[in-house]
Design an enzyme around this catalytic site. Structure first.
Site, PDB file in Angstrom:
ATOM      1  N   SER A 229      32.733  51.998 153.384  1.00 47.88           N
ATOM      2  CA  SER A 229      31.570  52.552 154.071  1.00 47.88           C
ATOM      3  C   SER A 229      31.539  54.060 153.904  1.00 47.88           C
ATOM      4  O   SER A 229      32.578  54.715 153.739  1.00 47.88           O
ATOM      5  CB  SER A 229      31.632  52.223 155.568  1.00 47.88           C
ATOM      6  OG  SER A 229      32.657  52.988 156.197  1.00 47.88           O
ATOM      7  N   ASP A 230      30.330  54.620 153.902  1.00 45.21           N
ATOM      8  CA  ASP A 230      30.267  56.055 154.143  1.00 45.21           C
ATOM      9  C   ASP A 230      30.810  56.277 155.546  1.00 45.21           C
ATOM     10  O   ASP A 230      30.791  55.385 156.388  1.00 45.21           O
ATOM     11  CB  ASP A 230      28.827  56.560 154.009  1.00 45.21           C
ATOM     12  CG  ASP A 230      28.753  58.055 153.735  1.00 45.21           C
ATOM     13  OD1 ASP A 230      29.778  58.755 153.929  1.00 45.21           O
ATOM     14  OD2 ASP A 230      27.685  58.541 153.327  1.00 45.21           O
ATOM     15  N   TRP A 231      31.292  57.479 155.792  1.00 47.36           N
ATOM     16  CA  TRP A 231      32.003  57.743 157.040  1.00 47.36           C
ATOM     17  C   TRP A 231      31.045  57.618 158.235  1.00 47.36           C
ATOM     18  O   TRP A 231      30.150  58.429 158.428  1.00 47.36           O
ATOM     19  CB  TRP A 231      32.643  59.123 156.981  1.00 47.36           C
ATOM     20  CG  TRP A 231      34.049  59.133 156.466  1.00 47.36           C
ATOM     21  CD1 TRP A 231      35.138  59.703 157.082  1.00 47.36           C
ATOM     22  CD2 TRP A 231      34.563  58.557 155.253  1.00 47.36           C
ATOM     23  NE1 TRP A 231      36.281  59.513 156.326  1.00 47.36           N
ATOM     24  CE2 TRP A 231      35.966  58.806 155.201  1.00 47.36           C
ATOM     25  CE3 TRP A 231      33.990  57.841 154.215  1.00 47.36           C
ATOM     26  CZ2 TRP A 231      36.772  58.381 154.151  1.00 47.36           C
ATOM     27  CZ3 TRP A 231      34.789  57.408 153.166  1.00 47.36           C
ATOM     28  CH2 TRP A 231      36.161  57.680 153.144  1.00 47.36           C
ATOM     29  N   ALA A 233      29.121  54.832 158.718  1.00 45.03           N
ATOM     30  CA  ALA A 233      27.916  54.105 158.309  1.00 45.03           C
ATOM     31  C   ALA A 233      27.846  52.682 158.842  1.00 45.03           C
ATOM     32  O   ALA A 233      26.821  52.018 158.687  1.00 45.03           O
ATOM     33  CB  ALA A 233      27.826  54.062 156.779  1.00 45.03           C
TER      34      ALA A 233
END
Length: 755
Positions: A229-231, A233
């Site tokens: 995941s993006d941080w 997200a």
């Protein structure tokens, strides 16, 4: 060789669930009892941001020193696969020295709008160029045994409401533009990880988008790594796991792990789904550790010089009347605070603590240039300072040439927010007026991460786009200004004359949490070229101190059926008096008009370096896919039949050579057949025309609008148009045709579509 499946059998449910989230901001969890190590991740599209124990996401706490290379906006302007591989390898070397296993980058998102605050971190508005350069970046990094994390998948094209906005994109546009920007990089470079985006895509969060993360990324493209995941997200963790998102970052304090474990215990998620995620994670974890050498180091000075070479190949000479290159004998007034406080990188999570920064003033001093420096304006404020401007104008009067160092301060463009206009700060605009009023020889050097408007372009002699040139920006600028090397960068994005000329103007950044991609496939130059909207500087544009001639365009065949490849050859000659590089661009123009298409699309490029008088034969290879459009109704790429034009140019608006090509494409498929099917939609299919003529022959005299279909002479434009758009059911209204006969016609047409 570890037996990963046996390890998974030995893990507890809690250990398996725990492996799917981080231990802290940048490290995964280890399972020491089974010998499963942690891996360390760090930001790094253009330089590492490795932090110690005081970890944070946006760089509030300093990271360890690392080489800051030019950002992606500049890197893409080099159009150099070779340089991108070199940069990736350098990042890999530095990552190994810092004990890192995965570098978060590159970013392959399309530059949909010049206002996106993170455009400095993305490559291009064109998916071919973006994906080719991303692939090279990945190959370079992973050649050092360090993984890349291709990001942000997908349609992360704005910062405004980026964690909640729903990007609404039709399937054809999604495939041809936004997914195509990632596709080649995934298929050809095999990144160890892919990072999912914050936003939603057509209703679903990318972190739990089954179709995006599994159906397309894995099943269609063959991705074998893990999705991170993006941080911050993640929306629903269990849904994300089921969709194909293996690793959540950063550490969610155990709550998400418990959600996964509970879902498995309660039978809401099969344990096999969790096991598969753990297997994907373990394979990369062990791969990363097995590739790490015992002792790793990097040469900081060598990397600084690499940053210098990459920077000067990435900068773009937008305009020049002969004022550049400068001569050592000239007295130069260097004006603008960026000359001593360079903006050399973007703001936000990619912020690098550079090993050192070389300013333009330092570079000019080292070459004993004759110059005088004036501040001209203050970077930290937009308001004009009359005294600074007056001092600058006075210095410009007594100089042979003025070099204005201008650009966008970091507060004007950064991760986290989008710009609202394309203008330079007000104090820089008034400075341009003050200096050009008294000095007829004025050069503008720009430091910015995305296009700006330039209503003042006609007042200056030369414009050098330096983008965000990394820590060696000063030396690179001096090399170009004084002609140590010839500028060779070309724009990887269109510079519009004004914001209103951008195709997404009315759809950006959307309303509330919805943004409609109403411009469809017509992004950047595809819009400008198709609708004849003149840009300020076109896609692919860049000047040189040399002159290049194009000749002898050849195709390896007169026709193309997509079964093999087609080679396009052209001779490039350096007719100038100095060594220089040219970027040769190949565009295809689909003139079949089978579906709405852009006037032309980039389908190949090459960078060639030539000595004065030297000629090189450049060959570019086209494949079936280059001729295709995406048929959303049939979920497949289709190659039309008809005429294409092969165009070779120095930019999208500087086409030097053209040649027509006949393409034998796919058979025209029948549309979905029902009583509302139009006659005109059936006329492209020979079998359908045959069936229609058989069924309608006896009533043709009753309907003049059938003349064209029946191949009769004497049909006029009105009748042709009415016949083209006539639904099958309407034949009954205008003739003696009956419902029973219509049913028989529909059955015979449906038989054509049966396998």
């Amino acid at each position: 060789m570890r037996d990963v499946k046996t390890l998974i059998e030995q893990m507890t449910l809690e250990e398996k669930a725990g492996l799917c989230s981080g231990d802290n901001f940048w490290r995964t969890k280890a399972v020491e009892r089974l010998g499963i190590p942690a891996i360390n991740l760090a930001d790094g599209p253009h330089g590492l941001r490795a932090q110690g124990e005081e970890q944070d996401h946006l760089g509030v706490n300093d990271s360890r020193p690392a080489t800051c290379f030019p950002t992606a906006a500049g890197l893409a302007s080099s159009w150099s696969v070779e340089r991108l591989e070199q940069l990736g390898a350098a990042l890999g070397d530095e990552a190994r020295a810092e004990g890192l296993h995965v570098v978060l980058g590159p970013g392959a998102n399309i530059k949909r709008s010049p206002l996106c605050g993170r455009n400095f971190e993305y490559f291009s508005e064109d998916p071919l160029l973006s994906s080719q350069l991303a692939a090279a970046h990945i190959r370079g990094t992973q050649s050092r045994g360090v993984g890349s994390s291709l990001k942000h998948f997908a349609a992360n094209n704005q910062e405004h409401r980026r964690m909640s906005v729903d990007a609404r994109i039709d399937e054809r546009t999604l495939r041809e533009i936004y997914l195509a920007s990632f596709e080649h990089a995934v298929k050809e470079a095999h990144p160890w990880t892919v990072m999912c985006a914050y936003n939603r895509l057509n209703g679903d969060y990318c972190s739990e988008h089954q179709r995006l993360l599994t159906d397309i990324l894995r099943d269609e493209w063959g991705f074998e790594g893990f999705v991170v995941s993006d941080w911050g997200a993640v929306n629903e963790r269990v849904s994300g796991l089921e969709a194909g998102m293996e690793l959540e970052m950063p550490a969610p304090v155990g709550e998400r792990d418990a959600q996964i474990a509970a879902a498995v215990r309660e039978g809401r998620v099969e344990e096999a789904v969790l096991d598969q995620a753990v297997e994907r994670l373990l394979r990369i974890i062990f791969k990363a550790h097995d590739a790490r050498p015992e002792h790793a180091a990097f040469d900081a000075e060598a990397h600084h010089q690499l940053a210098r070479h990459i920077a000067r190949e990435s900068m773009v000479l937008l305009q020049n009347d002969g004022t550049l290159p400068l001569k050592n004998t000239q007295r130069v007034a260097v004006i603008g605070e960026f000359a001593e406080r360079p903006r050399y990188q973007g703001g936000g999570s990619s912020h690098v603590n550079a090993t050192r920064v070389e300013t333009l003033l330092e570079a000019l001093e080292s070459r004993d240039a004759r110059f005088n420096y004036l501040k001209g304006f203050e970077i930290d404020r937009d308001a004009s300072d009359q005294q600074l401007e007056q001092d600058a104008a006075t210095a410009a009067v007594h100089a042979d040439v003025a070099v204005l160092c201008l650009g966008l301060p970091e507060r004007h463009e950064s991760e986290g927010y989008d710009r609202t206009h394309l203008n330079l700060p007000a104090n820089q605009l008034t400075l341009i007026e003050a200096v050009t009023r008294v000095q007829p020889n004025t050069v503008v050097v720009l430091a910015n991460g995305a296009p700006i408007a330039m209503p003042w372009a006609g007042q200056v002699n030369a414009i050098l786009e330096g983008y965000l040139g990394g820590q060696a920006i000063g030396a690179a600028l001096a090399d170009l200004l004084y002609g140590e090397v010839s500028p060779s960068g070309k724009l990887a994005e269109t510079f519009p004359q004004r914001l209103e000329d951008n195709p997404v103007h009315l759809n950006f950044p959307g309303q509330g949490d919805v943004v409609n991609y109403g411009e469809g496939i017509f992004v950047g130059y595809r819009y400008h070229d198709t609708h004849d909207v003149a840009p300020l500087f076109p896609f692919g544009h860049g000047l040189s101190y040399a002159r290049f001639d194009y000749a002898s365009l050849t195709l390896s065949a007169d026709t193309f059926d997509g079964q093999d490849t087609l080679t396009v050859g052209v001779d490039i000659t350096n007719s100038g008096d100095r060594k220089a590089s040219e970027i040769v661009q190949l565009y295809l123009s689909d003139q079949t008009q089978t579906v709405p298409v852009a006037a032309q699309a980039l389908r190949g490029f090459d960078r060639v370096t030539l000595a004065p008088g030297e000629t090189s034969r450049v060959e570019l290879v086209l494949t079936r896919r280059d001729f295709c459009w995406y048929d959303a109704e049939r979920a497949d790429w289709r190659m039309p039949t008809g005429t294409f034009e092969v165009r070779i140019g120095a930019s999208s608006r500087d086409i030097r050579l053209t040649q027509r090509l006949e393409v034998q494409g796919d058979a025209t498929p029948l549309p979905v057949i029902d009583r509302n099917t139009l006659l005109g939609d059936l006329k492209a299919h020979d079998g359908a025309v045959r069936v229609l003529r058989e069924h309608l022959a006896d009533i043709a005299d009753e309907l003049p609008m059938l003349n064209a279909l029946m191949g009769r002479e004497g049909s006029d434009d009105l009748m042709n148009a009415m016949g083209h758009y006539l639904p099958l059911r309407a034949i009954i209204s205008f003739s003696s045709f009956t419902e029973a006969r219509l049913e028989r016609l529909l059955k015979d047409l449906e038989t054509l579509a049966s396998p």
